[in-house]
Design a protein around this motif. Structure first.
Motif, mmCIF file in Angstrom:
data_model
loop_
_atom_site.group_PDB
_atom_site.id
_atom_site.type_symbol
_atom_site.label_atom_id
_atom_site.label_comp_id
_atom_site.label_asym_id
_atom_site.label_seq_id
_atom_site.Cartn_x
_atom_site.Cartn_y
_atom_site.Cartn_z
ATOM 1 N N TRP A 46 0.812 -1.210 0.000
ATOM 2 C CA TRP A 46 0.000 0.000 0.000
ATOM 3 C C TRP A 46 0.847 1.262 0.000
ATOM 4 O O TRP A 46 0.439 2.287 -0.531
ATOM 5 N N GLY A 142 -5.898 6.965 11.902
ATOM 6 C CA GLY A 142 -6.229 5.597 12.234
ATOM 7 C C GLY A 142 -5.243 4.959 13.182
ATOM 8 O O GLY A 142 -4.304 5.602 13.666
ATOM 9 N N PHE A 168 -6.374 0.290 10.642
ATOM 10 C CA PHE A 168 -7.759 0.738 10.629
ATOM 11 C C PHE A 168 -7.728 2.227 10.339
ATOM 12 O O PHE A 168 -6.893 2.950 10.878
ATOM 13 N N GLU A 169 -8.642 2.694 9.481
ATOM 14 C CA GLU A 169 -8.571 4.087 9.066
ATOM 15 C C GLU A 169 -9.953 4.712 8.982
ATOM 16 O O GLU A 169 -10.919 4.053 8.597
ATOM 17 N N TYR A 174 -15.940 7.545 6.428
ATOM 18 C CA TYR A 174 -15.948 6.107 6.170
ATOM 19 C C TYR A 174 -14.829 5.450 6.966
ATOM 20 O O TYR A 174 -13.810 6.061 7.255
ATOM 21 N N THR A 175 -15.022 4.192 7.284
ATOM 22 C CA THR A 175 -13.986 3.439 7.983
ATOM 23 C C THR A 175 -13.584 2.244 7.131
ATOM 24 O O THR A 175 -14.377 1.744 6.328
ATOM 25 N N GLY A 176 -12.352 1.809 7.319
ATOM 26 C CA GLY A 176 -11.876 0.656 6.573
ATOM 27 C C GLY A 176 -10.746 -0.026 7.310
ATOM 28 O O GLY A 176 -10.051 0.584 8.127
ATOM 29 N N PHE A 177 -10.574 -1.306 7.023
ATOM 30 C CA PHE A 177 -9.484 -2.094 7.582
ATOM 31 C C PHE A 177 -8.650 -2.580 6.415
ATOM 32 O O PHE A 177 -9.177 -3.176 5.474
ATOM 33 N N TYR A 178 -7.343 -2.316 6.440
ATOM 34 C CA TYR A 178 -6.454 -2.623 5.328
ATOM 35 C C TYR A 178 -5.265 -3.449 5.821
ATOM 36 O O TYR A 178 -4.895 -3.392 6.985
ATOM 37 N N ASN A 179 -4.663 -4.190 4.925
ATOM 38 C CA ASN A 179 -3.484 -5.000 5.218
ATOM 39 C C ASN A 179 -2.324 -4.503 4.373
ATOM 40 O O ASN A 179 -2.488 -4.249 3.182
#
Length: 189
Positions: A46, A142, A168-169, A174-179
């Motif tokens: 990312w 986040g 986590f952001e 909006y919220t999102g979980f990314y790897n």
């Protein structure tokens, strides 16, 4: 493909650390990791950018890491601050396992995107594209976690590390979980 490259890097790291055991012993820094401070580059899925790691005073192997990265897909940047606990891997001299947590703040640019609107005209199917551009900048924040392996080269002032950093952001409501996974190369001093 990213998992395959991650596996190859981890395997290479383990193979090189096994050969380093036979080399002469050298005094390490007071941190137990073999160095006190390191600065270098981090390349990830990312984000990529600069990394700075400094061990706090004492023998507890706790390090502070700062990341200044550029986000590829979000067209922006991020500052991440992490606190990490390092644990030596007993069979491999110079190899450390670490885990930690922290937070980040950043700014992302709006997007240029296409909306496909289809309609029927006569006997033929036609379609048109509507183009939109969002010029706003968004502030994001986040929480981050990190797990990794780091190898300090015994005779050279470099460290090589691989890490997995889920985050986590909150982005414009909006919220999102990314790897994110990355490879880091640092100059240690």
């Amino acid at each position: 493909m990213k998992r395959f490259i991650f596996g190859l890097v981890a395997l290479g790291l383990l193979a090189t650390s096994g050969g380093a055991q036979a080399q002469s012993k050298k005094k390490s820094g007071g941190s137990g990791a073999g160095y006190e401070t390191a600065i270098g580059l981090r390349g990830g899925g990312w984000s990529s950018g600069l990394t700075f790691k400094h061990f706090l005073s004492g023998k507890n192997n706790v390090a502070f890491e700062g990341l200044l990265t550029r986000e590829y897909q979000a067209r922006g940047g991020r500052l991440t601050l992490l606190l990490e606990k390092h644990l030596p891997v007993s069979d491999f001299k110079g190899l450390q396992f670490y885990y930690g947590a922290g937070g980040h703040i950043g700014s992302y640019a709006g997007r240029y995107y296409v909306l496909d609107g289809r309609y029927v005209r006569g006997k033929k199917n036609d379609f048109y594209y509507a183009y939109y551009r969002d010029d706003r900048n968004y502030i994001v924040g986040g929480a981050d976690l990190i797990l990794g392996l780091e190898y300090k080269m015994e005779d050279l002032p470099f460290t090589v590390g691989v890490d997995y950093k889920p985050f986590f952001e909150v982005f414009d409501g909006y919220t999102g979980f990314y790897n994110d996974a990355a490879l880091s190369l640092r100059f240690a001093f």
